[in-house]
Design a protein around this motif. Structure first.
Motif, PDB file in Angstrom:
ATOM      1  N   MET A 205       0.828  -1.206   0.000  1.00  0.00           N
ATOM      2  CA  MET A 205       0.000   0.000   0.000  1.00  0.00           C
ATOM      3  C   MET A 205       0.865   1.259   0.000  1.00  0.00           C
ATOM      4  N   ALA A 206       1.982   1.229   0.734  1.00  0.00           N
ATOM      5  CA  ALA A 206       2.885   2.385   0.750  1.00  0.00           C
ATOM      6  C   ALA A 206       3.467   2.624  -0.638  1.00  0.00           C
TER       7      ALA A 206
ATOM      8  N   ARG B  63       0.859   4.139  -2.868  1.00  0.00           N
ATOM      9  CA  ARG B  63       0.668   5.580  -2.621  1.00  0.00           C
ATOM     10  C   ARG B  63       1.775   6.400  -3.288  1.00  0.00           C
ATOM     11  N   ARG B  64       2.997   5.871  -3.334  1.00  0.00           N
ATOM     12  CA  ARG B  64       4.073   6.587  -4.032  1.00  0.00           C
ATOM     13  C   ARG B  64       3.743   6.715  -5.523  1.00  0.00           C
TER      14      ARG B  64
ATOM     15  N   LEU C 139       0.820   6.659  -6.846  1.00  0.00           N
ATOM     16  CA  LEU C 139      -0.318   7.563  -6.985  1.00  0.00           C
ATOM     17  C   LEU C 139       0.118   9.021  -6.866  1.00  0.00           C
ATOM     18  N   ARG C 140       1.058   9.308  -5.960  1.00  0.00           N
ATOM     19  CA  ARG C 140       1.561  10.684  -5.822  1.00  0.00           C
ATOM     20  C   ARG C 140       2.240  11.138  -7.116  1.00  0.00           C
TER      21      ARG C 140
ATOM     22  N   ILE D 280      -3.501  -0.078  -5.926  1.00  0.00           N
ATOM     23  CA  ILE D 280      -3.672   1.222  -6.575  1.00  0.00           C
ATOM     24  C   ILE D 280      -5.139   1.474  -6.906  1.00  0.00           C
TER      25      ILE D 280
ATOM     26  N   LEU E 126      -7.155   2.728  -4.094  1.00  0.00           N
ATOM     27  CA  LEU E 126      -6.942   4.145  -3.787  1.00  0.00           C
ATOM     28  C   LEU E 126      -7.648   5.052  -4.797  1.00  0.00           C
TER      29      LEU E 126
END
Length: 638
Positions: free
Chosen positions: A42-43, A46-47, A49-50, A107, A110
């Motif tokens: 998940m981390a 998120r990277r 996605l950023r 992903i 999110l």
């Protein structure tokens, strides 16, 4: 970039797709530790996605989770002591398939569209060397279609498919290789805006260190390192990245950042060589723990022998590391080289019948390690070898083998001395201190995403000494054979002579005394080859400028009389040195074979050999130098 598209295509694209075509692209690679748990997946999601939210198209390459690959290998060993390589590839490729599915799910959870692909599904085509295949070409069609639809693309690292549709794996460091290869093909894809593509390698360390900080606590993280330096460090034991991935980066101008998955700390940028990098002679040191040394003593000193030896090894796809072929005497010569310890049995099996044919004796040592120092500053600084050997002598560490490259010096030591040797050379060159000149370079901002400003800063952080703006036809040709050997030049020098010391005692500190004496006389040393002989003594050869040859002989004769009455030094002014330059010189087993074979066909004898990742060097008779140069240029089509 959009203006390059035909109007018939533009009208079929949505507004979002047209906007996507203008976005620079980033490839993010996450290693096994970075996706070991659901929380870490998940981390990583998120990277990605950023990066997408920051305005980039994103490709994510993932490895198998945690220890999955090791567990699969262990499972195979429970079934068979020697599992077939093809079936091992079929088994091992499943690890990455699990990772890409979970990453795509993460992903999508999110709120961002994502799609996963195996290597075969996106068309990563390799040769058929199972468990250590090389990439031949990659299709961009499915990736480009998904990116243009606004999706994040997830690709399985480490794997591909051969021309017969067999699943293949790329061997050690395969996921890094996949990531940089994807960045390379996307950079030169006509749909990518100005070729603006970057690659971020996320791992469990926060960058490239001067050496392994687990072994040397005072090791320091580097902000920048050149492609060539990273190539050499990767080949001599720096485990952060595999040398094959750096080969891709250098060939296709892909700036890389190695950084931590677990923090936002700026990592290490791997970029083209810059002038400020020459201010310090050494940028890093590395240790390869498990090497094996092989020596063929008493081989005929005649053309073609080296070719026969290394062709036989290359036929088994075994990579030879250090090569130290000394000057022959009495019609006989010695060829010493190293291989990884786990490839020793296969190498000996190849060489035993060949040694019998050549009436040569075959010897080997298993418990060896290699310690190396690397730095582009070696090209302009003197006394680097002297300082390294003095540090090892002070630690009472013997060196049965020495080889040098353009920007690398490697020594072989007993395995029990490996860690001590690494610490000694790291301290000797002050590698715990910031690299001189680095503070003046314009460093990329720490956004964690490769964007236009970062691209500009990397390209302009002092003018690169080498740029690779190849014509589109050349780039296309390279992309269609991605991991083929790329030889950039063949050079000849005849302005040096050679000193050879025979019957040198095999004792710690002897080489240090030799090079301290030579340095004290103000003589610059270039090529160094040191190898043990069957008698338990050593032979040391090194090249110096012709103008200093007589002085070098006088210095070494004076010293050798002190060392041992049996030791003798001779000078040879009639040598020519040839250099084959390029990318991946050592990891491509065919480079030395083609080079030695071409010279053998012309009846040109090789009296010295040195190898590195960026250069293979040989010494021949000066009278054959121009002929050898023409021969090698023809062989490598230059």
């Amino acid at each position: 970039m959009l203006s390059c598209f035909p109007d018939s295509l533009k009208k079929n694209l949505t507004a979002q797709q047209q906007e996507n075509l203008r976005l620079p692209l980033v490839v993010q690679k996450f290693g096994g530790t970075s996706v070991a748990t659901a929380e870490r997946i998940m981390a990583a999601a998120r990277r990605a996605l950023r990066a997408k939210q920051a305005g980039h198209q994103v490709i994510v390459v993932v490895s198998a989770r945690g220890d999955t690959t090791d567990e699969l290998i262990s499972l195979a060993r429970e079934i068979s002591d020697q599992p077939p390589a093809r079936e091992m590839d079929m088994l091992l490729s499943t690890g990455e398939q699990i990772s890409i599915a979970l990453m795509a799910m993460a992903i999508q959870s999110l709120g961002q569209p994502a799609i996963s692909f195996t290597g075969a599904q996106i068309g990563i085509v390799t040769d058929s060397y199972h468990t250590k295949a090389r990439i031949k070409n990659i299709s961009t069609q499915r990736m480009r279609q998904a990116l243009d639809e606004g999706r994040i693309v997830i690709v399985a690292g480490f794997q591909g498919i051969d021309s017969d549709y067999n699943i293949t794996t790329l061997g050690r460091g395969g996921s890094d290789t996949t990531a940089v290869a994807l960045a390379a093909v996307m950079k030169h894809d006509p749909d990518t805006d100005n070729g603006q593509v970057g690659c971020e390698i996320y791992t469990d360390v926060d960058g490239v260190y001067t050496t392994d900080p687990r072994v040397v606590p005072e090791a320091r993280k580097m902000d920048f390192i050149s492609y060539d330096e990273m190539l050499e460090l990767a080949s001599v034991g720096a485990g952060v990245m595999h040398s094959r991935s750096i080969e891709f980066a250098k060939k296709f101008d892909v700036p890389l950042q190695v950084r931590s998955s677990f923090s936002d700390v700026e990592g290490t940028w791997i970029v083209p060589e810059a002038e400020w990098m020459h201010e310090a002679p050494v940028c890093g040191a590395a240790l390869v723990r498990d090497e094996a040394r092989i020596n063929l003593d008493g081989v005929p000193d005649e053309p073609g022998v080296s070719h026969r030896v290394f062709s036989a090894i290359a036929d088994q796809n075994i990579v030879v590391d250090m090569i130290a072929q000394n000057v022959g005497s009495g019609g006989k010569a010695a060829i010493g080289f190293t291989v990884l310890r786990n490839e020793l049995p296969a190498t000996l099996a190849v060489l035993r019948p060949l040694a019998a044919e050549l009436s040569a004796s075959l010897h080997h040592q298993e418990e060896m390690s290699k310690v190396s120092v690397v730095g582009t500053g070696m090209r302009t600084h003197t006394g680097v070898a002297e300082k390294m050997f003095a540090a090892l002598a002070a630690a009472h560490i013997n060196m049965p083998m020495i080889t040098t490259g353009d920007i690398k010096i490697s020594v072989l030591v007993e395995k029990t001395d490996g860690v001590r040797a690494l610490r000694a050379v790291h301290q000797a060159f002050g590698l715990d201190q910031p690299r001189r000149g680095a503070a003046r370079s314009a460093g990329p901002a720490g956004s964690g995403v490769f964007h236009r400003k970062v691209h500009a800063k990397v390209e302009n952080s002092d003018p690169p000494l080498t740029t690779h703006h190849s014509p589109l036809t050349n780039i296309t040709q390279h992309l269609s054979s991605m991991e083929d050997i790329v030889v950039s030049d063949v050079l000849l020098t005849t302005d040096q002579g050679r000193i050879t010391i025979f019957d040198l005692p095999d004792q710690p500190g002897i080489c240090s005394r030799v090079f301290q004496a030579v340095a004290a006389a103000g003589i610059i040393v270039d090529m160094i080859v040191h190898n043990l002989t069957a008698t338990g003594r050593a032979e040391l050869s090194f090249s110096v400028p012709l103008a200093d040859l007589a002085k070098a002989l006088k210095v070494t004769e004076s010293l050798t009389r002190e060392i041992d009455p049996r030791t003798r030094a001779v000078a040879d002014p009639d040598i020519a040195k040839l250099f084959v330059l390029g990318v991946g010189m050592r990891t491509h087993t065919g480079v030395a074979r083609r080079m030695f074979g071409a010279l053998a066909q012309r009846g040109i004898n090789i009296s010295m050999i040195n190898t590195s990742e960026v250069r293979v060097s040989v010494v021949v008779d000066k009278s054959r130098g121009e002929e050898a140069l023409a021969c090698l240029k023809e062989t490598f089509k230059l």
